[in-house]
Design an enzyme around this catalytic site. Structure first.
Site, PDB file in Angstrom:
ATOM      1  N   TYR A 156       0.847  -1.197   0.000  1.00  0.00           N
ATOM      2  CA  TYR A 156       0.000   0.000   0.000  1.00  0.00           C
ATOM      3  C   TYR A 156       0.878   1.240   0.000  1.00  0.00           C
ATOM      4  O   TYR A 156       1.796   1.356   0.814  1.00  0.00           O
ATOM      5  CB  TYR A 156      -0.919   0.015   1.235  1.00  0.00           C
ATOM      6  CG  TYR A 156      -1.891   1.176   1.219  1.00  0.00           C
ATOM      7  CD1 TYR A 156      -2.805   1.316   0.185  1.00  0.00           C
ATOM      8  CD2 TYR A 156      -1.878   2.151   2.218  1.00  0.00           C
ATOM      9  CE1 TYR A 156      -3.687   2.387   0.136  1.00  0.00           C
ATOM     10  CE2 TYR A 156      -2.763   3.225   2.179  1.00  0.00           C
ATOM     11  CZ  TYR A 156      -3.667   3.340   1.142  1.00  0.00           C
ATOM     12  OH  TYR A 156      -4.540   4.408   1.090  1.00  0.00           O
ATOM     13  N   ASP A 255       9.153   2.776   1.024  1.00  0.00           N
ATOM     14  CA  ASP A 255       8.028   3.414   1.718  1.00  0.00           C
ATOM     15  C   ASP A 255       8.197   3.211   3.222  1.00  0.00           C
ATOM     16  O   ASP A 255       8.012   2.108   3.739  1.00  0.00           O
ATOM     17  CB  ASP A 255       6.713   2.790   1.215  1.00  0.00           C
ATOM     18  CG  ASP A 255       5.496   3.508   1.764  1.00  0.00           C
ATOM     19  OD1 ASP A 255       5.602   4.107   2.856  1.00  0.00           O
ATOM     20  OD2 ASP A 255       4.441   3.463   1.112  1.00  0.00           O
ATOM     21  N   LYS A 282       2.654   9.884   8.728  1.00  0.00           N
ATOM     22  CA  LYS A 282       2.294   9.486  10.107  1.00  0.00           C
ATOM     23  C   LYS A 282       3.136  10.211  11.162  1.00  0.00           C
ATOM     24  O   LYS A 282       2.912  11.366  11.426  1.00  0.00           O
ATOM     25  CB  LYS A 282       2.383   7.974  10.252  1.00  0.00           C
ATOM     26  CG  LYS A 282       1.617   7.274   9.095  1.00  0.00           C
ATOM     27  CD  LYS A 282       0.869   6.092   9.546  1.00  0.00           C
ATOM     28  CE  LYS A 282       0.335   5.292   8.387  1.00  0.00           C
ATOM     29  NZ  LYS A 282      -1.111   5.254   8.301  1.00  0.00           N
TER      30      LYS A 282
HETATM   31  N1  PMP Z   1       2.172   3.913   2.584  1.00  0.00           N
HETATM   32  C1  PMP Z   1       1.944   3.108   3.609  1.00  0.00           C
HETATM   33  C2  PMP Z   1       2.871   1.935   3.847  1.00  0.00           C
HETATM   34  C3  PMP Z   1       0.864   3.335   4.468  1.00  0.00           C
HETATM   35  O1  PMP Z   1       0.623   2.504   5.491  1.00  0.00           O
HETATM   36  C4  PMP Z   1       0.023   4.462   4.217  1.00  0.00           C
HETATM   37  C5  PMP Z   1      -1.169   4.780   5.100  1.00  0.00           C
HETATM   38  N2  PMP Z   1      -1.630   3.799   5.908  1.00  0.00           N
HETATM   39  C6  PMP Z   1       0.301   5.276   3.118  1.00  0.00           C
HETATM   40  C7  PMP Z   1       1.378   4.968   2.313  1.00  0.00           C
HETATM   41  C8  PMP Z   1      -0.584   6.456   2.786  1.00  0.00           C
HETATM   42  O2  PMP Z   1      -0.455   7.459   3.756  1.00  0.00           O
HETATM   43  P1  PMP Z   1      -1.644   8.522   3.959  1.00  0.00           P
HETATM   44  O3  PMP Z   1      -2.806   7.781   4.559  1.00  0.00           O
HETATM   45  O4  PMP Z   1      -1.056   9.550   4.877  1.00  0.00           O
HETATM   46  O5  PMP Z   1      -1.983   9.086   2.618  1.00  0.00           O
END
Ligand code: PMP
Length: 448
Positions: A156, A255, A282
């Site tokens: 993700y 990421d 985060k």
């Molecule tokens: N990358 C990862 C690994 C995530 O866990 C998340 C959010 N859970 C995101 C990207 C996207 O971040 P945001 O919700 O701040 O757009």
């Protein structure tokens, strides 16, 4: 089975009886917001509405309290209302919410991140993890002049079209395990995005190498979501990824949006690799909507508008927002080596306790952790890739989630990507393990 349904119905009745005000607020929210405040807040029968947080506790609008193991999708690693974070935000806010100009604190936050992560020489702030991956990918495409990106099946990276593909594809539509098919995660994704993505299987070096080499002329980058605290880490696989991306002249984007909760320099520092770019979110905003992306200075400097035009640009009305910068910096300053050791100890204590209990009770589950992040999967099979996680029993998390709420513990609805905050104590961990013991025995009783 019928007994299990009765057991769940009893839990739901108890939930409804204890949370009338949450229900009222949820029903009110439905009038003007489809499905309520936001998609990720929804769970059955209706989500709890919270009144306030303090340390590792959340207090709902009906006066019930919970030890919080969600911490706003892992972003509140220092807990709720941390005095240093509140003081930093308050100090900044007294000067004005945002001042149409840099205020200085953003440079301190950037310096703090760069000092922690050797591969991040320069960085830019944005407003979310989604924006961070969007801008990092755009840099990679612009720099290499290649259209495609590779990402892992099950990875993700946020909600933009390029990456919201094969995040959780149904296994019967996902194609062969060693050459997964691109499945849009939601409706409305551009068909072009499906043509411009190469899906990779976690852990399978031969398949990954084949796919990368086959597509090398068109691939700008490999995006890697390491699933820290969700899947056990294999340092050799991350090192392999670094090697094949380098050999094939493709950028590696790591990421760290969750991974930054696992250690002072994030996950890739601990895995011993140096990606070209990394993305953050985060905890870098301390609970405010902040994202960041950074890495090699020669790439990041393409965004330097003080030099001859490079054709690249990145901005955003609220990027590097002073309040988010103040909260993020104050949060990072709490995250010392000792703080991470404390978090790691707690998550290890929890996972050892839970795994021991699952063994003793012959309960089909396993707990995994990394730094402050932990997950529970309802399978005993080895977790090697998205497909092994997807094959786990998905029916268990709902009764467990409701039972734990009854006991005063809030975990994520699906039991994955939970997080431990600094104010959490050993007795909270032991209490959670004991609560799990009771609910497993109750569930066994119910299914007889
Ligand atoms: N990358 C990862 C690994 C995530 O866990 C998340 C959010 N859970 C995101 C990207 C996207 O971040 P945001 O919700 O701040 O757009």
């Amino acid at each position: 089975m019928a007994h299990m349904q009765d057991y769940i119905a009893r839990l739901e009745d108890g939930y409804r009886a204890a949370t009338p005000r949450s229900r009222e607020l949820f029903e009110r929210s439905l009038v003007h917001m489809p499905g309520g405040a936001k998609g990720a807040y929804y769970y059955k029968p209706y989500p709890l509405a919270m009144e306030r947080g303090e340390g590792c506790h959340l207090h709902d609008v009906d006066g019930r309290s919970y030890v919080d193991f969600t911490n706003h999708h892992t972003s509140l690693i220092v807990g709720h209302r941390h005095p240093a974070v509140l003081a930093a935000v308050d100090k900044q806010m007294q000067k004005g919410i945002t001042l149409s100009a840099p205020v200085g604190i953003e440079s301190e936050n950037a310096a703090e991140i760069c000092s922690r992560v050797p591969s991040v020489e320069k960085l830019r702030f944005c407003n979310s993890g989604t924006e961070a991956t969007l801008h990092a990918i755009r840099l990679a495409r612009g720099l290499t002049d290649r259209p495609k990106i590779a990402k892992f099946e099950g990875g993700y990276h946020g909600s933009h079209d390029t990456v919201e593909i094969s995040v959780a594809p149904p296994l019967d539509r996902a194609g062969p395990a060693d050459a997964p098919i691109a499945v849009p995660q939601v409706k409305g994704i551009s068909p072009r995005a499906l043509e411009e993505i190469v899906l990779l299987p976690y852990g399978d070096e031969a398949a990954v190498e084949k796919l990368v080499v086959e597509n090398r002329e068109e691939l700008a980058c490999v995006m890697y979501d390491p699933k820290a605290g969700i899947m056990p880490q294999k340092p050799a696989f991350a090192q392999f990824l670094r090697r094949i991306t380098e050999e094939n002249d493709i950028l590696l984007i790591f990421d760290e949006i969750v991974g930054f909760s696992t250690g002072r320099s994030g996950l890739h520092g601990r895995l011993g690799i140096k990606p070209d770019l990394s993305t953050y979110g985060k905890i870098v905003g301390g609970g405010f909507p902040v994202g960041a992306f950074g890495g090699r200075a020669d790439i990041m400097e393409l965004l330097d508008g003080t030099k001859a035009p490079s054709g690249f640009f990145q901005s955003g009305s609220f990027s590097a927002h002073p309040l988010g910068m103040a909260a993020g910096l104050a949060t990072l300053q709490q995250l010392t080596t000792e703080a991470f050791a404390h978090l790691e100890n707690l998550s290890e204590r929890l996972c050892n306790g839970l795994n021991g209990l699952f063994e003793e009770e012959a309960f089909e589950a396993q707990a995994v952790h990394n730094g402050a992040v932990f997950s529970i999967h309802f399978t005993k099979d080895e977790l090697i890739n998205y497909r092994s996680i997807a094959a786990a029993d998905k029916t268990m998390s709902y009764p467990i989630f409701l039972s734990l709420l009854e006991e005063g513990y809030l975990l994520s609805y699906g039991m994955a990507m939970n997080s431990i905050s600094l104010p959490t104590r050993e007795r909270d961990i032991d209490g959670l393990i004991a609560a799990f013991g009771r609910l497993i025995r109750n569930m066994k009783g119910a299914s007889r």
